[in-house]
Structure formats: C-alpha cells, structure tokens
Design a protein around this motif. Structure first.
Motif: not given
Lengths: 629, 629
Positions: B257-258, B243, B260, B247, B205-212
């Motif tokens: 996740q790819i 993060f 940054r 999860l 599952v592709d999950v976007e996690t915070p960068t801040l």
C-alpha cells in the motif's frame, strides 16, 4: 407485517443486490480469476515456498515441492486439505508413516503447516474436476506445524454463509480467508491498478493531497482534529476538491488520485467514516471531454470481466430522468417508464389545486401485473408523510372498465380523454400519481423500483443482465434548503451553464449546472462538473449561497492568478466495487470496515484517550448530559 | 562565526544536499524527461488543445494547431512565450495585426490564452537549441484571453530561485508552475507507478487500510479525532503495521500500500504531520526474502534514471556500522572509516576509567588534511554535554612527532604501541576519541560526516557520485529508555533472532532483532523486520516492554488464529524522493505541504471550529493558561 417493516424489507432487497441482473454479474466473475493469474511464476518469488496451493497440475507430477498454508481439513488421518489465499491442494500421508498419522488429528484446523513432498497423480476415482489442483495430490515427505491455531475459532472457514456479519467483522483476519473475501480484495487491487494504468497512459499525474485541512463551510459534517495550537483544529477533508482545483492553476493539467475521504454521517447503514474515491481533474476540457474520459476508462477496466463497451453509456438530463423514471439515479436495466398526463388531469380543477400540479402514471403490462392487494401495499410503502401528492392504483381489464373505475375520481370527461390519449392496453395495472410535481414523480420513481424488486422476489426477471451505465446531466445549479435559502446540490464551485448565466439574479433556480452524475444499475457511482474559473463569477455564486467568501479567499485568489478552465469527476470506489462484485454491503469490499455505528470491530475504536493527550490538545471532554443542557 | 552558527551551517549543508554526489544525481535527472514523455500522443486526448506547449517540432510545420496555456512573457508586442506544465512555445503575431499588437501589452502575465495558428520554422538566427520547441514558432491567427490574471502576482514564475519558501508555499498554485516543481510532482507520480507495476507483477495485492483506528500504546504521539461517542476518540494511524499483519493472518500473503501515515511531532523542521510510505508485508518469507524484494524493486524503479543495480546494495550489521562509521545510518559514499584502538589505550588505566571504555580514531590522509584551527572547531561542534567521552586531534608530520605530541596524554609506552600497531601515514590528521564506547563512536561518526561537508564546501569532492544504498541489519531488539525500562527501537512486533531468544530473561539487551534499515547516502529511507508470529512469544515481549497486553488483545488473538510467519518493510517516500530529486527539503516533493509549524500556508489551517461542532463531539477547548496550571 407493518408498513415500516415492509418498507425496510424492500429497501434491503434493493441494497442487497439479490436481483438476477446482479447475480448474473457475480456469475460472470469466474473470469475474475484473471486478476489472480499466477502464470508468470513470480507469485512465489521472495518466499520460502516453491508453489502456491492453487497451481500444481498433472504436468508437475514428479516434482519435489515445498508448500506452506493453512490446515483446512483432514480425514482418515491421511487426506489433508492445505489452503492458502490462492486455492487448495490435497496432501496424502503415507499409510506407513505412523508418526505423522498420529500427529495429524492433534493439529487444530487453521494451523500453519510447512509441507515438503512430491507431486503425484490422483487415482482416477479421486479426481476432483471442480478443484484447480484436483488431478494431483502431494505425497508428504515432511510436515511441520509452524504456528498452531487455537482449538476453537469463532467460526468455520468452510462456512462463509453461516457466519454472522458482526462476528466476521470482529475476526476479520479469519473472515478474509474466505474465498469470497479473497476475491473481493484481490479484484479491488486489480481494478484500481487498471484505472491507474489507463490514467497514466493518458498522461494523468497521480498527486497526493493533504487530508488534514481547513473546515469547508457548508457541505457534510467533517471530522475535526485538535492540535497543539489551543482551540485550533484541522478538519479531515471530505474530498480533495479544493486541492485538485489548485493543481489546475498549478499547471498539473491532468490529475488523478485514489483518495481517502472522510465524512461524519453518524450511524448510517452502508456508509463508512472513511471511504475512497477515484478523483480526477483536467484543464482545457469540457463536459464531453470528462464524460468520454470516464467511458473510455471504464471500458478499459471492465471490458475483460464485464464485456463493457464505452458506447453502451446512455445519457439523460436531470429533467428527463425525473420525468421518465421519477429519480435522478434511475435504474435503466428495465423499462417501466413513467408517462405524463398533467394536461388531461389538469382539466379537473378539483384535483389540480396546487401551483406545481402534475399528474403522471406508470402502466404495468399484463405480463407483470401483481395482485390488487400487493399493489395497494406497495402504494402505502412509498407514501411519505407531508406529501402533496396522491397515488392511486387499479387493475384495468378494458378501457371501458377504466372509465367506470376512475370517473368518480377524475370526472367522466377527463377519464375518457385519459383513455383516448394514452395507449392503455387491456389487463394492465395502472398507478396514477397527481399533486405536487416533485412528490408525484418521486413516489412513482420509488414505486417503480420496488415493483421490480417484488417481481424479482417472485422469480420474474425484468432487469436486463449486465452493467447499465447512465449519465445524468444538467442538474440544477441551485436548490432551496429547508429554510428557503439557495444551496448547491453539488458544491459551490460548479459552473453554471453558459446559456443560463443571465438568470443568476432573477431566476437562479432555473439555472442548469455543467454537471454530470454517473449512475450504474440505479446507483450513483460518481459525479462531477465543469468548475467556475472566473474569480468574479465564483464570488457572485458564493454570495448568492450566503457563504462568507472570507473563508474562501484562497479559492477566489487562485482563480485570479491565471487559472485554466477545468472540470473533473469523482467515482465512489467502494460502491462501484460492491455493485461489480455483487456484495450485500460495501463492507464486503473494504478490508477493515467500521460497523454501522462507526466502530472498529477489531479494536473497539473509538475509545478513551489518556488525560495527557487531552492536555496536549487543549481539550476537555463533556459527558452527554452536559451536552444536552 | 559562533560554534552554534557553524554547527547549524554544517547541519544545513548536509540537509540541503549541496554536495557534489547529490548534485550529480540532479544532473542525471535530465533523463527524468522520460517520466514526462508525451510521444504516445494521448497527452491531448479529452482536452480542447491539439498540442501541448512542448511538443511541436520542425516536422509539424504547416499544421494548424490549437494551444492553451499561460502567457509567460511578451516582447515588442509581437513575440509571445506561451507556457504550460510541459514546456514553452513561441507565438509570433503578424506585424499587420494591429488589434492584437495593441491588445498584447494589456494582458497581465500568467493569464490563460487560447491560441489558434500555424506552425512555422523560425528564421535561422532565432533558433533556440535549449528549448524543445526552439526551431519553430506559431503564426497566430486567433488569440483569446480566457482567464485574466491579476496585474501583480506575489512572485515571478521566471525566478524560482528568488522566491522565498514561505511565499512559495502560501501561493503554492503559482509555485507549482515552476519547472522544478513540475518535475518533482511528475516524477513522484512516475516513481510510485513504477513501484506499483513491480509489485503487482510480483503478485502483491494493494489493500487500503483504515486511518481512523485505536491509539497504539507507546510509540509516537498520535493525532486524536473526537467522535459522537462522548469521551471516545479515534487515533490517526502512525502506520498500517497492525492491519498489514492481520492481512497476513487473513491470507493476503503479499500486500502493499502507498499509505498515508500521521504523526504529531510538534514543530520540527522537515517533518510533516502526514506523510507517505510504501508499505509492504509478505508471508512465508525471511530477512533475505524482504531485502532481495526491495533491491529488485528499487533496481526496477531506478535503473533507467539512476542506473541503479540491485547488486550494488551493501550490508552492514548494526554493530559493524557503529564500529566503522559511528552511525546506524552511515554515509558510505566516502571512506574515512573509524578504527579501533581500545586494547592499546586500555593499557593506560588513567584513561580507561569507565566500564564500557573504548578508544577509536579517524585518520585523515594527507590529501584531505584541514587546518588545525578548523579541526579544533570541528571537535567543539560535535562535542555534546553530558558526554562520557573525549575527542582530541593532532596533525602528524611523522610517527616520531606523534609520540612526542601524545605521550603526555597517552603515556610513552601506549603512544609508541599505538604508532606501531596502526599504519600512521606521514602528514595525516588524527582524531582520537576515548571514553564511553557509545559516546566516543557517536562523536567520531558525526565528525566524519561534518569533515566531509567541510571538504565539499571547500570544493574537494570526497563523496562518490550516485546512489549508495546500504542495509543495516541486526539492530538490538531492546534498548533502555531514559528511565531505565526496556523499549523497542523499532516496534514491539519485531521478531528476535532465533539464536538469541534464550537471552530473553537474562540479557535482553543483547538480543538481536530480525530487523533491517535501508540507508541511502547517509539517510534512513526505510526499515522493517520479520515479525513475531508466535502468540506466546508476543505476549512475553509485550510484558517485558511493560505494555498492557489488554490493549493489544486483538494482536495476540490473531496470531493464535493460524498466522503465517511474516515480515515486511516500509519505505519513506517523501525522504526517498527528496534525495533522488536533490531538493533542499521534503516539502519540495509534496504538492501541498504544511509549514515547519504544521500549518497549512494556503488556508491557515488549523483554525477555530464552530461551537456546534464542539457540542457534537462532546469537547470543550481550554486556553493555554489553563493548560499550564
């Protein structure tokens, strides 16, 4: 209830998507199981389990299985519900296994178990048709407690509805175990993958662009990042706009990115400091090209779960949208169109006392009429201070009654002409707004939405089910800022309509932009435009906007290096997902959202940093009092 | 040439991948056309062209076409090369069309043209077999200049090799038009999509996690972001580590996740302030599970272009890697293994005068022997200050000669025993290192790599072609920092090997971690571990590392909420792509990189910000002098 409270309540109702149209969407999301289809048997690959807690069926009876999961529940020291992110399965402990039967009640719920056992059919009377594994159970041969949970957790995973949002966010790792949150995150991954598939199949190139960049003059407040260079800061990008345009000059003629963007909007409900957009740009295209692309993209992504067809997208120009719905993001899932009576009311010179006078009305048919009292409260809730327009209401039993009711306000001639020219059906409810055109229409637009919400809170469904996508096009290229300067409603790179370019010097406010917003059930979910590719025109527009083109020299320069005509769009993924999934907030479609203050509820960030970091970045912090000075 | 220069040259040679193994990779990249396959005919959809400049062939002869692209070149006011991101096509202007023939020389190269015309076969003598459209040309019927380029651009798009990198980066939108950069960006998009396909097919599952987020104690220097809360800052994440572990506790048992990531490493060549990693985490798995996943993933992604098979991955433990290659990221594309002679040399008590004494040697066979002079220079280039080891060299014509040459250093008995125990072939070249084990092996490791580079600069290929992936496992859980404290070579969430946990209190430096690095042709391209899932063990490790667990309470807490055993990995995408594509720098696989100082060459960022932003964020900037005080 005070007006403010009432307004807030209405506002919340809109934003919580409690209306049936959206509820219906949520129900169709049973089909969302597709995004969690485990039939290709790779779900257990690379793990130590043989099956998930969702996939065992009668045809597995007799198989030895190894399951891992959370202890959700047990009763009679014998029946155990084991859960993972996919589903639940029942374990059955042998009556004679006293060791395990004594152990069971000592294991805290939510502990991690490893279970070996054999699949067995459930006795007929125990079959649970509502559970995907409801026809079987696992006869436990071995059960290990792998990682114990604390005895008392902040909330119960069985009771999503009862947990407060602030607590859910503080213990997000518990919250994510709720089936609703599992569905939201798994569907988000599924949707973005479908988007990528469509775009890659159409030769779009996924390009990652920087987030540490230079401040953009004008536009939203950007976060700044101090550096080792004294006094110099990066800014966190509010969108990849400049980069994607440079990619067009760089011959990446079909670009996309699921891009992280940053905007510091302070403490605003339902906004996030960082958010995600599907960002797209194309060369050698035009307005129709971009709109068709998005229609096909959304059909590809949403046809299975939402039965969406690209042909179902409607279009309105900005001026049509304002005239018919009093909004540039109208909810067209219900009718209630606004009608124009400026000409008739304009004949009454006492009313028509401002230069941009207009009069518009909304006529509610008999079936949907609410009480006079409610209608008046509604008017008050949409009336804003410093408004150069007025709104009145009246229940109209008959056309004759209208004249008698309104002749005092309108004059008898105007009242009669109004009735003659408009098809006033008996027993309807009229809302009539007049005064400054902008304000009259904006009030009627708000009233229209809130009227629908009131009806739906009363159980009367006027919104049609499903997804109602609408394009709003031809926005004005410029608007006036509070201090009377020209500013861009979108951004300064938006191309003017070629038929209107001649108005640049004389009547800039009349120029239409080659722009388009995408609206879904009354919410803006995307926006874009054809961009300026002519460096001289770009310079002229920056000058008109009073933006020092010195800060934008790289933008002018790349346009003069051989830059194709190009355009694009960005879709707000968080908002789109929130609507599709019918969640009360965009926070429910984000794995780890910040709270309404912009704080991370898990770690408490933002927080203090060591003095050595401040020295490294050449900054000192000032306390609030000094700032106020 | 000074030693420093020599060393720098060697260093550059390694980093520029000029060696034949890599060059070979680059050649196989003809197959990369696959990622730019336009055969499904969707490449022109949503655009105003009928074809790209790459796709017309003899079977299109007679078709009316509309092409858009850059004017690359013209000769005789008649033959025009039109180019886009896909390729080139020749236009032919009718001899009689004087208007157009007069216009052509006035159009600056790199201007954007729109061309309508008919596909025609080229005369036989004009056929260009090296061009995909080399058998046809377009008879021009209409040619419009859509956007003029400036007369003089900073560099010529036909001469990639000649453009200086600093200039290329400053005008990146020009640079991206080079076929090499087009290939790099398009292959990057292709590779990441293949990765996503594989992972989604395997239920990740592709999950976007915070960068801040909040600052992580220890670890790399993190950028900070001031906020509207006085004195409080976000930190930009150096990885989604925390993060993704949360999860796992949140039942997203297969995550990717790819992502940054941000790290402030100051001005370091070939590092970027922001970079991208393929980030993966799984529950209910183990070391073998994660390694097999990555082997299958890379086979799936690289089998077509690079013929990679998952079975070709080699494995070494950390200690084996150090012993055989003197490096924890050995280049196994060539042999030259280091051999151990500690026992023999240990008999000479004059040499063996330190507690961790060891002796190792590298024996170069006759075929690859370099001159004595070069060998001595090489030794000097790998000798570091404060090194408790020494390295000597000697060409050995015969075993007898060895004894006579080395008896002074080793003593006659030891020299004889050395020859007896080791298979010293005639006419070989010996490098013998002894002293502190760590230093002796590290020097031999460096020497080994540089020896291979020298050979290859001489035109002798010793590296085998292709991709040589290697797992290095069982890294130490702890290492000593400069001030003698325990620190984590990976990060404090890495699990200790279960067989070694009993050493925690007494011999922590002997504990192996459940960790693994992925090495490609001598470069680290990834690393990961099984994580600690036991909250008590995590607390104990944080204490041993002197990390105040107060800052990490959310980490301890989620482990105690019912957290599955889990592990994962992160692959450095920029580095991996740079190796696959054989580029001289990771900057060549990044669309808009920062320069070596961390500046954006296009916009000049970082830059000054307005005072109002400083006030909003409660900061003042201090100039350099104040900082030094």
């Amino acid at each position: 209830m005070s007006l403010l409270n009432r307004f807030n309540k209405l506002f919340k109702a809109v934003n919580s998507f409690k209306n049936p149209a959206i509820r219906c969407l949520v129900n169709t999301l049973g089909a969302l199981d597709q995004c969690n289809d485990t039939s290709n048997n790779t779900v257990n690959k690379y793990t130590n389990r043989t099956h998930t807690c969702k996939e065992l069926r009668l045809n597995n009876v007799g198989e030895k299985v190894v399951l891992w999961g959370w202890l959700e529940f047990q009763r009679m020291n014998k029946f155990v519900v084991l859960r993972d992110g996919y589903g639940q399965v029942q374990l059955l402990v042998d009556d004679k296994d006293n060791k395990l039967r004594n152990l069971l009640p000592t294991i805290p719920y939510e502990s991690i178990l490893k279970v070996e056992g054999t699949v067995s059919p459930r006795p007929k009377e125990m079959i649970n048709k509502n559970q995907s594994t409801g026809e079987i159970e696992i006869l436990v041969e071995n059960l290990q407690v792998i990682n114990k949970a604390k005895e008392i957790l902040p909330f119960n995973i069985r009771e999503f509805q009862k947990a407060k949002e602030s607590l859910r966010m503080q213990y997000r790792y518990l919250d994510l175990r709720f089936p609703q949150m599992q569905r939201n995150l798994r569907y988000r991954s599924h949707l973005t993958m479908k988007m990528r598939e469509f775009l890659v199949n159409n030769h779009f190139v996924d390009v990652e662009t920087p987030t540490l960049f230079k401040a953009t003059p004008g536009g939203a407040q950007e976060y700044v990042v101090p550096t080792r260079f004294p006094g110099q800061f990066y800014s966190l990008v509010q969108s990849p706009q400049q980069f994607k345009q440079m990619l067009m000059a760089g011959a990446i003629d079909k670009y996309f990115q699921i891009a992280r963007c940053y905007r510091d909007e302070g403490a605003r409900p339902d906004r996030q400091p960082e958010f995600t957009q599907l960002d797209i740009e194309m060369s050698f295209t035009n307005v129709e090209g971009v709109m068709k692309l998005i229609e096909d993209l959304l059909e590809y992504c949403l046809k299975d779960e939402f039965n969406l067809k690209s042909a179902s997208f409607n279009r309105l120009t900005f001026h049509e949208a304002i005239r018919l719905y009093g909004s540039d993001k109208p909810d067209v899932s219900f009718d209630f169109q606004i009608e124009d009576c400026t000409k008739v009311l304009g004949k009454n010179s006492k009313l028509a006392n401002c230069s941009d006078f207009a009069a518009h009305f909304l006529l509610i048919p008999e079936k949907y009429v609410i009480s006079n009292k409610k209608a008046k409260e509604l008017i008050q809730s949409v009336t804003e201070k410093n408004n150069n327009a007025k709104i009145v209401t009246g229940a109209i039993k008959s056309r004759e009654e209208f004249v008698s009711k309104f002749e005092k306000l309108l004059g008898v001639n105007v009242a009669n002409e109004f009735v003659e020219k408009n098809d006033i059906s008996p027993n309807s409810l009229l809302f009539l707004a007049f005064g400054s055109k902008k304000h009259a229409l904006s009030m009627l637009g708000k009233l229209r939405i809130e009227y629908a919400n009131i009806l739906e809170n009363m159980g009367v469904n006027i919104r049609r089910n499903g997804l109602h996508f609408l394009w709003v096009t031809d926005f004005p290229l410029f608007e006036l800022s509070d201090n009377g300067n020209l500013q861009s409603p979108h951004h300064p790179f938006t191309a003017p309509h070629p038929d209107d370019v001649h108005l640049l010097d004389k009547e800039p406010l009349k120029i239409r932009a080659l722009s388009y917003d995408l609206v879904l059930n009354g919410n803006e979910v995307g926006g874009g435009s054809i961009r300026i590719h002519d460096p001289l025109l770009q310079k002229r527009i920056l000058d008109l906007l009073n933006i020092n083109s010195k800060y934008m020299s790289h933008m002018i320069e790349f346009l003069a290096s051989g830059c194709p005509p190009h355009g694009g769009i960005a879709l707000g993924l968080d908002r789109l997902l929130s609507i599709l999934l019918g969640t009360t907030s965009i926070r429910d479609v984000i794995a780890f959202p910040k709270n309404h203050e912009g704080r991370d509820p898990l770690s408490g960030a933002p927080s203090n940093i060591p003095e050595k970091d401040k020295k490294l970045y050449h900054i000192e912090t000032i306390d609030e009092e000094n700032v106020i000075k």
